[in-house]
Enzyme design. Structure first.
Site, PDB file in Angstrom:
ATOM      1  N   LEU A 104       0.701   5.158  -0.350  1.00 28.87           N
ATOM      2  CA  LEU A 104      -0.722   5.247  -0.637  1.00 28.87           C
ATOM      3  C   LEU A 104      -0.909   4.801  -2.083  1.00 28.87           C
ATOM      4  O   LEU A 104      -0.095   5.144  -2.940  1.00 28.87           O
ATOM      5  CB  LEU A 104      -1.235   6.685  -0.463  1.00 28.87           C
ATOM      6  CG  LEU A 104      -1.345   7.224   0.966  1.00 28.87           C
ATOM      7  CD1 LEU A 104      -1.809   8.674   0.948  1.00 28.87           C
ATOM      8  CD2 LEU A 104      -2.284   6.385   1.812  1.00 28.87           C
ATOM      9  N   ASP A 105      -1.964   4.072  -2.356  1.00 25.54           N
ATOM     10  CA  ASP A 105      -2.239   3.635  -3.719  1.00 25.54           C
ATOM     11  C   ASP A 105      -2.332   4.834  -4.652  1.00 25.54           C
ATOM     12  O   ASP A 105      -2.599   5.960  -4.218  1.00 25.54           O
ATOM     13  CB  ASP A 105      -3.551   2.848  -3.779  1.00 25.54           C
ATOM     14  CG  ASP A 105      -3.543   1.631  -2.878  1.00 25.54           C
ATOM     15  OD1 ASP A 105      -2.447   1.142  -2.560  1.00 25.54           O
ATOM     16  OD2 ASP A 105      -4.634   1.184  -2.482  1.00 25.54           O
ATOM     17  N   LYS A 106      -2.161   4.595  -5.926  1.00 28.43           N
ATOM     18  CA  LYS A 106      -2.183   5.671  -6.916  1.00 28.43           C
ATOM     19  C   LYS A 106      -3.450   6.500  -6.830  1.00 28.43           C
ATOM     20  O   LYS A 106      -3.410   7.728  -6.954  1.00 28.43           O
ATOM     21  CB  LYS A 106      -2.028   5.080  -8.323  1.00 28.43           C
ATOM     22  CG  LYS A 106      -1.991   6.114  -9.432  1.00 28.43           C
ATOM     23  CD  LYS A 106      -1.821   5.453 -10.793  1.00 28.43           C
ATOM     24  CE  LYS A 106      -1.859   6.476 -11.921  1.00 28.43           C
ATOM     25  NZ  LYS A 106      -1.688   5.851 -13.257  1.00 28.43           N
ATOM     26  N   THR A 108      -5.478   6.683  -4.151  1.00 34.11           N
ATOM     27  CA  THR A 108      -5.796   7.063  -2.777  1.00 34.11           C
ATOM     28  C   THR A 108      -5.173   8.413  -2.465  1.00 34.11           C
ATOM     29  O   THR A 108      -4.039   8.689  -2.850  1.00 34.11           O
ATOM     30  CB  THR A 108      -5.279   6.001  -1.784  1.00 34.11           C
ATOM     31  OG1 THR A 108      -5.919   4.756  -2.058  1.00 34.11           O
ATOM     32  CG2 THR A 108      -5.567   6.403  -0.351  1.00 34.11           C
ATOM     33  N   HIS A 186      -3.200  -2.778  -0.400  1.00 32.90           N
ATOM     34  CA  HIS A 186      -4.604  -2.467  -0.674  1.00 32.90           C
ATOM     35  C   HIS A 186      -5.515  -2.927   0.459  1.00 32.90           C
ATOM     36  O   HIS A 186      -6.649  -3.342   0.223  1.00 32.90           O
ATOM     37  CB  HIS A 186      -5.061  -3.116  -1.984  1.00 32.90           C
ATOM     38  CG  HIS A 186      -4.471  -2.485  -3.197  1.00 32.90           C
ATOM     39  ND1 HIS A 186      -4.761  -2.942  -4.472  1.00 32.90           N
ATOM     40  CD2 HIS A 186      -3.627  -1.446  -3.374  1.00 32.90           C
ATOM     41  CE1 HIS A 186      -4.101  -2.208  -5.362  1.00 32.90           C
ATOM     42  NE2 HIS A 186      -3.407  -1.292  -4.707  1.00 32.90           N
TER      43      HIS A 186
END
Length: 234
Positions: A104-106, A108, A186
């Site tokens: 998961l993105d930083k 998110t 992303h």
């Protein structure tokens, strides 16, 4: 299966291999009720009983954890500058070989699985398995009704990449429920960007048939049963 005592300890506890060897030398480890001083003693993982500091250890070949990932933490095993999801694990849950299954993105949040089972992670992330991931996206403005058909048709990203068919269901206001089976870099944010929207917040709430435990607070972790872990393939 048989393996060395020190390896067994490091795989089932938070001890490193060297710390396990030290614990053995300090007579803190019992094998079938007997103090063992040799780190290379073989342990039958199916029938032997091992205890550390008086606490019996239940052998688990693999573990599966569910985390409610908070914002500001990276999905990695190590990072020189950032705090990682493994840094959030309670010491009693940590063991060698753990890694986040997918990323998961930083910024998110939401459902993240952590395991030491490489085959499990590979199957979950394989495009051939078509494992659906469900997200709740908060956009910079209320979405147009056309986003549903756009997602279903397959959005073309800014670099020309064509995404597989997905689902986007407006939830009222600026919130949209999104389901996709891919995991491009992303991807959800880029899909909305291709439609002219900016994602203000993104939260993953389901992988396959496994939903995020709403009892978890951001940064908290709990172990999954074997049955729960397999729900990602439902």
């Amino acid at each position: 299966m048989k393996e060395r005592l020190d390896k067994f300890l490091s795989s089932q506890t938070a001890l490193s291999r060297k710390e396990a060897q030290r614990a053995i030398k300090e007579k803190r480890v019992l094998l079938n009720g007997t103090v063992i001083r040799a780190a290379d003693t073989k342990v039958d993982t199916e029938s032997d009983t091992v205890s550390l500091d008086g606490q019996p250890l239940t052998y688990q070949q693999y573990v599966y954890y569910m985390m409610d990932k908070p914002a500001g933490v990276v999905s990695a095993t190590k990072d020189r500058e950032e705090r990682t999801v493994l840094d959030l694990l309670p010491p009693e849950l940590y063991r060698d070989g753990l890694f986040p299954a997918g990323r998961l993105d930083k910024d998110t949040t939401g459902l993240l699985l952590i395991t030491d089972d490489g085959d499990y992670a590979h199957r979950m992330l394989s495009p051939k398995k078509h494992v659906q991931k469900r997200y709740i996206a908060t956009l910079d403005r209320e979405p147009d009704e056309s986003i549903a058909s756009a997602f279903e048709a397959g959005i073309v990203l800014g670099d020309g990449t064509v995404c597989k068919s997905g689902q986007a269901v407006p939830l009222g206001g600026c919130r949209v429920a999104v389901e996709i089976s891919e995991g491009k870099y992303h991807q959800v944010k880029r899909m909305f960007a291709a439609l002219g929207y900016h994602v203000e917040a993104l939260r993953r709430v389901r992988i396959g048939g496994l939903a995020l435990d709403e009892a978890l607070h951001p940064g908290e972790v709990r172990a999954l049963t074997a049955e729960e872990a397999q729900k990602v393939f439902d």
